[in-house]
Design a protein around this motif. Structure first.
Motif, PDB file in Angstrom:
ATOM      1  N   ALA A  26       0.810  -1.212   0.000  1.00 43.21           N
ATOM      2  CA  ALA A  26       0.000   0.000   0.000  1.00 43.21           C
ATOM      3  C   ALA A  26       0.847   1.267   0.000  1.00 43.21           C
ATOM      4  CB  ALA A  26      -0.940  -0.002   1.204  1.00 43.21           C
ATOM      5  N   LEU A  27       1.746   1.360   0.925  1.00 44.14           N
ATOM      6  CA  LEU A  27       2.486   2.601   1.102  1.00 44.14           C
ATOM      7  C   LEU A  27       3.551   2.818   0.029  1.00 44.14           C
ATOM      8  CD1 LEU A  27       2.642   5.038   2.913  1.00 44.14           C
ATOM      9  CD2 LEU A  27       4.278   3.819   4.344  1.00 44.14           C
ATOM     10  N   VAL A  28       4.296   1.801  -0.339  1.00 47.31           N
ATOM     11  CA  VAL A  28       5.354   1.956  -1.341  1.00 47.31           C
ATOM     12  C   VAL A  28       4.790   2.421  -2.685  1.00 47.31           C
ATOM     13  CG1 VAL A  28       7.096   0.720  -2.678  1.00 47.31           C
ATOM     14  CG2 VAL A  28       6.995   0.427  -0.208  1.00 47.31           C
ATOM     15  N   PRO A  29       3.739   1.799  -3.226  1.00 46.31           N
ATOM     16  CA  PRO A  29       3.186   2.307  -4.489  1.00 46.31           C
ATOM     17  C   PRO A  29       2.672   3.744  -4.375  1.00 46.31           C
ATOM     18  CG  PRO A  29       2.388   0.097  -4.095  1.00 46.31           C
ATOM     19  CD  PRO A  29       3.099   0.548  -2.847  1.00 46.31           C
ATOM     20  N   TYR A  30       2.081   4.088  -3.231  1.00 46.93           N
ATOM     21  CA  TYR A  30       1.589   5.441  -3.027  1.00 46.93           C
ATOM     22  C   TYR A  30       2.745   6.443  -3.074  1.00 46.93           C
ATOM     23  CZ  TYR A  30      -0.202   9.549  -0.617  1.00 46.93           C
ATOM     24  OH  TYR A  30      -0.530  10.831  -0.278  1.00 46.93           O
ATOM     25  N   LEU A  31       3.825   6.133  -2.371  1.00 47.13           N
ATOM     26  CA  LEU A  31       4.976   7.032  -2.354  1.00 47.13           C
ATOM     27  C   LEU A  31       5.628   7.122  -3.730  1.00 47.13           C
ATOM     28  CD1 LEU A  31       6.566   6.062   1.069  1.00 47.13           C
ATOM     29  CD2 LEU A  31       5.254   8.118   0.517  1.00 47.13           C
ATOM     30  N   LYS A  32       5.688   6.003  -4.438  1.00 44.51           N
ATOM     31  CA  LYS A  32       6.264   6.007  -5.779  1.00 44.51           C
ATOM     32  C   LYS A  32       5.419   6.876  -6.702  1.00 44.51           C
ATOM     33  CE  LYS A  32       7.564   3.099  -9.646  1.00 44.51           C
ATOM     34  NZ  LYS A  32       7.554   1.792 -10.245  1.00 44.51           N
ATOM     35  N   GLU A  33       4.102   6.762  -6.605  1.00 42.55           N
ATOM     36  CA  GLU A  33       3.202   7.564  -7.439  1.00 42.55           C
ATOM     37  C   GLU A  33       3.402   9.052  -7.171  1.00 42.55           C
ATOM     38  OE1 GLU A  33      -1.479   8.470  -7.489  1.00 42.55           O
ATOM     39  OE2 GLU A  33      -0.933   6.366  -7.568  1.00 42.55           O
ATOM     40  N   LYS A  34       3.528   9.417  -5.903  1.00 44.24           N
ATOM     41  CA  LYS A  34       3.742  10.824  -5.548  1.00 44.24           C
ATOM     42  C   LYS A  34       5.052  11.333  -6.144  1.00 44.24           C
ATOM     43  CE  LYS A  34       0.368  12.176  -2.918  1.00 44.24           C
ATOM     44  NZ  LYS A  34      -0.472  13.279  -3.292  1.00 44.24           N
ATOM     45  N   ILE A  57      12.068   6.775 -14.759  1.00 42.98           N
ATOM     46  CA  ILE A  57      10.663   6.621 -14.398  1.00 42.98           C
ATOM     47  C   ILE A  57      10.115   5.496 -15.263  1.00 42.98           C
ATOM     48  CG2 ILE A  57       8.416   7.741 -14.234  1.00 42.98           C
ATOM     49  CD1 ILE A  57      10.545   8.967 -12.371  1.00 42.98           C
ATOM     50  N   ASN A  58       9.937   4.335 -14.665  1.00 44.85           N
ATOM     51  CA  ASN A  58       9.557   3.145 -15.409  1.00 44.85           C
ATOM     52  C   ASN A  58       8.136   2.711 -15.093  1.00 44.85           C
ATOM     53  OD1 ASN A  58      12.123   2.847 -16.635  1.00 44.85           O
ATOM     54  ND2 ASN A  58      12.901   1.979 -14.742  1.00 44.85           N
ATOM     55  N   ILE A  59       7.175   3.406 -15.706  1.00 44.60           N
ATOM     56  CA  ILE A  59       5.788   2.981 -15.634  1.00 44.60           C
ATOM     57  C   ILE A  59       5.268   2.962 -17.065  1.00 44.60           C
ATOM     58  CG2 ILE A  59       5.407   3.806 -13.281  1.00 44.60           C
ATOM     59  CD1 ILE A  59       3.977   6.210 -14.397  1.00 44.60           C
ATOM     60  N   SER A  60       4.103   2.399 -17.262  1.00 52.53           N
ATOM     61  CA  SER A  60       3.595   2.240 -18.623  1.00 52.53           C
ATOM     62  C   SER A  60       3.313   3.587 -19.276  1.00 52.53           C
ATOM     63  CB  SER A  60       2.317   1.396 -18.620  1.00 52.53           C
ATOM     64  OG  SER A  60       1.240   2.160 -18.111  1.00 52.53           O
ATOM     65  N   GLU A  61       3.319   3.594 -20.588  1.00 53.39           N
ATOM     66  CA  GLU A  61       3.064   4.831 -21.321  1.00 53.39           C
ATOM     67  C   GLU A  61       1.648   5.338 -21.078  1.00 53.39           C
ATOM     68  OE1 GLU A  61       3.490   6.689 -25.791  1.00 53.39           O
ATOM     69  OE2 GLU A  61       4.724   4.980 -25.213  1.00 53.39           O
TER      70      GLU A  61
END
Length: 96
Positions: free
Chosen positions: A24-32, A71-75
């Motif tokens: 929960a927290l790691v994805p949230y922080l990564k998104e921010k 920054i490695n997330i989908s296009e």
């Protein structure tokens, strides 16, 4: 309380807290963090490319900047974040 029982309970609690942190927290922080860089890249593109009909050039600049900086997330996810950042920029121009 028996020390062995206490250790087992403590281990269980730490396992649950670790799972919550990981999922929960790691994805949230990564998104921010990612969104912060998207906003900065959008603002930079607006400063570098001034004029009309330069949207695609600006978008390419932002996408390249983010990929060059790891920054490695989908296009499709990046597109959504870019659109949100552009809206934020346009809103701040109208209000400011």
């Amino acid at each position: 309380m028996d020390s062995k029982l206490f250790m087992e309970i403590a281990l269980g609690v730490f396992t649950i807290v670790g799972a919550i942190f990981t999922y929960a927290l790691v994805p949230y922080l990564k998104e921010k963090r990612v969104y912060k860089w998207v906003v900065k890249a959008v603002y930079a593109a607006e400063q570098i490319f001034r004029g009309t009909n330069l949207g695609e050039k600006k978008k390419r600049y932002v996408l390249n900047f983010l990929k060059d900086n790891g920054i490695n997330i989908s296009e499709s996810q990046l597109n959504i974040l870019i659109e949100a950042a552009v809206r934020q920029l346009n809103t701040s121009k109208v209000e400011g």
